[in-house]
Motif scaffolding. Structure first.
Motif, PDB file in Angstrom:
ATOM      1  N   ASP A 330       0.944  -1.173  -0.019  1.00 26.29           N
ATOM      2  CA  ASP A 330      -0.163   0.030   0.069  1.00 26.29           C
ATOM      3  C   ASP A 330       0.970   1.280   0.112  1.00 26.29           C
ATOM      4  OD1 ASP A 330      -2.381  -1.485  -0.029  1.00 26.29           O
ATOM      5  OD2 ASP A 330      -2.366  -1.567   2.506  1.00 26.29           O
ATOM      6  N   TYR A 332       0.515   5.258   0.927  1.00 28.19           N
ATOM      7  CA  TYR A 332      -0.568   6.324   1.641  1.00 28.19           C
ATOM      8  C   TYR A 332       0.250   7.559   1.077  1.00 28.19           C
ATOM      9  CZ  TYR A 332      -2.476   2.687   4.334  1.00 28.19           C
ATOM     10  OH  TYR A 332      -3.204   1.703   4.708  1.00 28.19           O
ATOM     11  N   ARG A 356      -1.714  -0.598  -3.854  1.00 22.83           N
ATOM     12  CA  ARG A 356      -2.962   0.222  -3.765  1.00 22.83           C
ATOM     13  C   ARG A 356      -2.466   1.624  -3.256  1.00 22.83           C
ATOM     14  NH1 ARG A 356      -7.146  -3.232  -4.153  1.00 22.83           N
ATOM     15  NH2 ARG A 356      -8.476  -1.517  -3.444  1.00 22.83           N
ATOM     16  N   LYS A 358      -3.761   5.153  -1.665  1.00 21.24           N
ATOM     17  CA  LYS A 358      -4.529   5.845  -1.176  1.00 21.24           C
ATOM     18  C   LYS A 358      -3.989   7.134  -0.765  1.00 21.24           C
ATOM     19  CE  LYS A 358      -4.936   1.579   1.644  1.00 21.24           C
ATOM     20  NZ  LYS A 358      -5.907   1.146   1.071  1.00 21.24           N
ATOM     21  N   SER A 379     -11.447   9.271  -7.637  1.00 27.77           N
ATOM     22  CA  SER A 379     -12.176   8.113  -7.100  1.00 27.77           C
ATOM     23  C   SER A 379     -12.609   7.217  -7.841  1.00 27.77           C
ATOM     24  CB  SER A 379     -13.469   8.947  -6.614  1.00 27.77           C
ATOM     25  OG  SER A 379     -13.353   9.953  -5.635  1.00 27.77           O
ATOM     26  N   THR A 384      -7.153   2.796  -6.717  1.00 23.47           N
ATOM     27  CA  THR A 384      -6.852   4.355  -5.992  1.00 23.47           C
ATOM     28  C   THR A 384      -8.033   4.618  -5.090  1.00 23.47           C
ATOM     29  OG1 THR A 384      -5.435   4.806  -7.798  1.00 23.47           O
ATOM     30  CG2 THR A 384      -6.097   6.509  -6.253  1.00 23.47           C
ATOM     31  N   GLU A 385      -7.831   5.019  -4.040  1.00 25.78           N
ATOM     32  CA  GLU A 385      -8.715   5.630  -3.029  1.00 25.78           C
ATOM     33  C   GLU A 385      -8.631   6.991  -2.793  1.00 25.78           C
ATOM     34  OE1 GLU A 385      -8.624   2.810   0.251  1.00 25.78           O
ATOM     35  OE2 GLU A 385      -9.112   1.196  -0.929  1.00 25.78           O
ATOM     36  N   TRP A 387      -9.200   9.599   0.249  1.00 27.10           N
ATOM     37  CA  TRP A 387      -9.525   9.849   1.610  1.00 27.10           C
ATOM     38  C   TRP A 387      -9.695  11.374   1.965  1.00 27.10           C
ATOM     39  CZ3 TRP A 387      -7.397   5.676   5.565  1.00 27.10           C
ATOM     40  CH2 TRP A 387      -7.451   4.310   5.065  1.00 27.10           C
ATOM     41  N   GLU A 401     -12.975   7.348   7.171  1.00 22.88           N
ATOM     42  CA  GLU A 401     -12.607   6.895   5.898  1.00 22.88           C
ATOM     43  C   GLU A 401     -12.052   5.430   6.167  1.00 22.88           C
ATOM     44  OE1 GLU A 401     -12.696   8.081   3.198  1.00 22.88           O
ATOM     45  OE2 GLU A 401     -13.329  10.202   3.598  1.00 22.88           O
ATOM     46  N   TYR A 405     -13.626   2.195   3.490  1.00 24.07           N
ATOM     47  CA  TYR A 405     -12.815   1.329   2.822  1.00 24.07           C
ATOM     48  C   TYR A 405     -12.568   0.007   3.364  1.00 24.07           C
ATOM     49  CZ  TYR A 405     -12.530   5.243  -0.367  1.00 24.07           C
ATOM     50  OH  TYR A 405     -12.806   6.137  -1.172  1.00 24.07           O
TER      51      TYR A 405
END
Length: 407
Positions: A330, A332, A356, A358, A379, A384-385, A387, A401, A405
């Protein structure tokens, strides 16, 4: 002070004119008195300066953001003349702005006595500030002379970022076959080992419904979590806003989110590779955090990190990371501004390959329509997220958030 000098000059001229006009004993005495009075006033002020003692007492040199500070200044006048007034040049907590300000405070100290002044105010921005008294200015009783007394009681005062506690961040790599095939070592395995009584802080999704129905009380599942992979945390502390205070607040939010993510992820047996631009070294810095000791090292670094005044793009920070852990799953990315060119370049940067992503965006009242459109675009991207983090309540918005998720 200029006014008093002009008044004295006028009086001296009048006495001089009277002396030559009348040539009497009275005018002579008046002239001599006027002539030597400033010298007497200067001598008394000089002795007062020598016998004035300034003490600065720090209850502590370290506080957390929004906690009250307490710095005490004690002025002791050991002479028979009052300090009236004296100017104190200092850097102290200033309550109207909740920050440290350079102040010039007029103080009056009676003869042979002491005066104590407390400076207390919560500080709203993290950082290392000089705090203390630089010098005193002693005025004579005629207000003609100003004598400077160096104090130089200045110490570094550290305002720490807040330690925010957020919900555990569960990896959803198991539901992503593409990511799992590339980062199979990054998966966090949950093994059901036991049940226990339900506690108010427990998540409803962990309730063991069959056991609860059988025992007629709520029971929750206990899991044993094996070591997970490495999460990458990229902090973008550039100043994108026109006002310095907005940039400082955003940087503080990003830093506190960064620390909160580290604390949560190492609790889930994950490692954290932290990346940021250091304005001290003029280069990109990184730190791997595997345990609480590493977290405390990161906390100390972030507490003393000066504010970023120059622009250093986050893509350059990301590209500077050449040794990416093989189990990284991940990424961030914490920022206060979404840039179109950065979103386009993400696919070209190795740090983001098969991860992934975020994007944690600090919400601001100054957000433009373009930012809203970019947020909508992000979005819709796969893996891809976005927050959205409210800077006024970081904990609640982060937890919201995470809950969204983690479903």
């Amino acid at each position: 002070m200029k006014k008093y000098r002009i008044i004295y000059l006028i009086i001296f001229i009048i006495c001089t004119v009277l002396l030559f006009a009348y040539k009497s004993k009275l005018t002579t005495v008046l002239f001599l008195f006027t002539l030597f009075l400033p010298a007497l006033s200067f001598i008394l002020a000089f002795i007062t300066k020598l016998l004035l003692k300034v003490s600065v007492i720090y209850k502590t040199n370290t506080v957390k953001k929004n906690e009250p500070t307490l710095i005490t200044v004690k002025l002791t006048n050991r002479f028979i003349m009052p300090v009236s007034p004296g100017g104190m040049l200092c850097t102290m907590p200033f309550k109207p702005k909740n920050t440290f300000e350079y102040l010039n405070i007029l103080m009056t100290v009676p003869p042979c006595s002491s005066v104590t002044v407390n400076f207390t105010s919560p500080i709203k921005l993290r950082g290392v500030y000089p705090a203390g008294v630089e010098k005193m200015i002693i005025y004579d009783f005629l207000k003609i002379f100003a004598l400077k007394k160096k104090v130089n009681r200045i110490e570094d005062f550290t305002v720490l970022p807040r330690k925010l506690l957020i919900e555990p961040i569960l990896s959803d790599d198991e539901n992503d076959s593409e990511t799992a095939s590339v980062n199979r070592f990054a998966l966090i395995k949950n093994t059901f080992v036991n049940v226990r009584d339900y506690q108010p802080e427990d998540s409803v999704k962990h309730i063991h419904w069959k056991m609860s129905a059988k025992l007629d009380k709520l029971m929750v599942k206990q899991y044993e979590r094996s070591a997970g992979g490495t999460s990458i945390i990229l902090a973008d502390m550039n100043g994108y806003f026109p006002f310095e205070e907005d940039n400082a607040e955003a940087a503080d939010c990003i830093m506190e989110i960064m620390l909160a993510l580290n604390f949560s992820l190492i609790g889930e047996k994950r490692s954290c590779l932290n990346l940021w631009y250091s304005s001290v070294n003029k280069s990109c810095d990184s730190l791997m955090v595997d345990d609480e000791e590493g977290y405390l090292s990161l906390y100390d670094i972030m507490s003393a990190l000066p504010r970023q005044t120059e622009i250093f793009l986050p893509e350059d920070t990301a590209q500077s990371c050449t040794e990416i852990p093989s189990d990284a799953g991940d990424v961030y990315f914490i920022t206060s501004q979404i840039r179109t060119d950065f979103i386009k370049k993400m696919g070209e940067i190795e740090l983001f390959y098969n991860k992934r992503i975020k994007i944690l965006l600090i919400n601001s009242s100054m957000q433009s329509e373009q930012q809203e459109e970019l947020a909508e675009t992000i979005s819709g991207l796969s893996r891809t997220e976005l927050w959205k983090i409210d800077k006024e309540d970081i904990e609640a918005s982060l937890n919201q958030e995470i809950a969204q998720y983690s479903k």
